[in-house]
Design a protein around this motif. Structure first.
Motif, mmCIF file in Angstrom:
data_model
loop_
_atom_site.group_PDB
_atom_site.id
_atom_site.type_symbol
_atom_site.label_atom_id
_atom_site.label_comp_id
_atom_site.label_asym_id
_atom_site.label_seq_id
_atom_site.Cartn_x
_atom_site.Cartn_y
_atom_site.Cartn_z
ATOM 1 N N ARG A 157 0.828 -1.208 0.000
ATOM 2 C CA ARG A 157 0.000 0.000 0.000
ATOM 3 C C ARG A 157 0.860 1.254 0.000
ATOM 4 N NH1 ARG A 157 -4.484 2.270 4.423
ATOM 5 N NH2 ARG A 157 -4.852 4.215 3.272
ATOM 6 N N THR A 160 2.397 1.789 -3.373
ATOM 7 C CA THR A 160 1.424 2.295 -4.348
ATOM 8 C C THR A 160 1.136 3.773 -4.112
ATOM 9 O OG1 THR A 160 0.396 0.112 -4.584
ATOM 10 C CG2 THR A 160 -0.916 2.027 -5.234
ATOM 11 N N GLU A 161 0.916 4.140 -2.857
ATOM 12 C CA GLU A 161 0.582 5.528 -2.532
ATOM 13 C C GLU A 161 1.708 6.483 -2.912
ATOM 14 O OE1 GLU A 161 -2.126 6.896 -1.209
ATOM 15 O OE2 GLU A 161 -3.269 5.294 -0.251
ATOM 16 N N ASP A 163 4.190 5.721 -5.147
ATOM 17 C CA ASP A 163 4.745 5.350 -6.447
ATOM 18 C C ASP A 163 6.194 4.894 -6.308
ATOM 19 O OD1 ASP A 163 4.787 4.882 -9.179
ATOM 20 O OD2 ASP A 163 5.317 6.949 -9.684
#
Length: 332
Positions: A157, A160-161, A163
């Motif tokens: 997570r 992803t947040e 990058d």
């Protein structure tokens, strides 16, 4: 967990929390609210314990003070073997801290190189900014054995947040050593960066006229180094004085206890000059100074004997993170 937690207040550091680290706080923040009545910052501190525990967490929001009374946890001390140019935002639980290299806070930088420090003199720079530093730390987390599924999901997570593309091999060389990068500092016009003589510290970044034409005394005798620092200060060259003391700190482990700039056994040598009697001295150990006169006070220290002087008890509030500028101006 409360359905909609209140917004957290960004007063964690002397500068706004860099966006990458603020995102970690955003993700962890709701987990500090056990129910509608209980806020526990310990749950926030340990949310990323697969890579580090947070050193600074937001205070209880307005209206929640009764739920979790007392000051917010802040990394208010200078870690063992570190100098106060290192400002930690996490600790690994083994004596190592992760944080920023901030040699000149007066420049108002919004992000800083990230380093590991605390277990040995100096530090190891692992990234040029917070975002890259967090990728390194996530990669470090992925190297751990028996990583839980929850931790892997949290790593995914965060990646992803922000990058990011963490991978176990990104934090280690083919020979099995931690990946490190050179310390790169933006030196403003009219300023100068004098590297640490031993290549393990941040060196001194200051206005060029705060440096003497010649460098500090190179001696293994601490009394000589401190006497030289006092002379440099009297001549209006605090940056060179600080450089000499920093080199002495890194030169000889026997000097460690005499020059220790930590909250546990600090000395006058490393104290900062803002001697407002209303403030705890513990608020002043963030930024090293070779003497009191370069921090806006009107008198010099009694001596540079290296004898320990307790700083007193300090809380964990925002005042602990005051970083003071290094200038060549000696107060009248």
């Amino acid at each position: 967990m409360t359905a909609v937690p209140p917004t957290w207040v960004d007063d964690l550091f002397p500068f706004p929390t860099p966006p990458a680290l603020a995102k970690l706080v955003d993700i962890a923040w709701p987990h500090a609210f056990i129910d509608e009545e209980v806020y526990d910052d310990g749950l926030l501190t340990a949310h990323y314990d697969f890579m580090f525990d947070l050193e600074s967490v937001p205070r209880a929001p307005d209206g929640w003070e009764e739920a979790y009374p007392g000051p917010a946890w802040r990394g208010a001390h200078v870690p063992l073997f570190a100098t106060p140019e290192y400002l930690q935002f996490g600790h690994l639980g083994n004596g190592t801290h992760v944080g920023w290299v901030v040699p000149a806070p007066e420049l108002g930088g919004t992000d800083h190189p990230v380093a590991l420090f605390g277990q040995e003199p100096g530090g190891r720079v692992i990234a040029r900014d917070t975002r890259a530093g967090l990728e390194w730390m996530l990669s470090f987390g992925l190297r751990k054995e028996n990583l839980s599924d929850d931790d892997r999901s949290l790593i995914a997570r965060v990646a992803t947040e922000l990058d990011l593309d963490p991978a176990p091999e990104r934090a280690v060389t083919p020979d099995g050593f931690d990946v490190v990068v050179p310390l790169e500092l933006a030196v403003p016009s009219g300023w100068r960066h004098e590297p640490d003589a031993y290549g393990i510290g941040p060196g001194v970044l200051a206005p060029a006229d705060a440096f003497a034409p010649d460098g500090p005394m190179d001696s293994y005798r601490l009394d000589d180094v401190l006497a030289d620092a006092a002379q440099l200060l009297g001549a209006g060259f605090p940056a060179t004085a600080l450089h000499g003391i920093m080199d002495a700190f890194h030169r000889d482990i026997a000097h460690f206890t005499s020059l220790l700039p930590s909250g546990c056994a600090p000395t006058r040598t490393w104290a900062t000059a803002n001697h407002d009697p209303a403030r705890s001295h513990a608020a002043d150990v963030r930024r090293p100074a070779a003497a009191f006169v370069i921090r806006g006070t009107s008198q010099q220290p009694d001596s540079f004997s290296g004898q320990h002087e307790p700083l007193g008890e300090g809380g964990h509030g925002h005042e602990q993170n005051q970083l003071l500028p290094l200038t060549n101006k000696v107060s009248a």
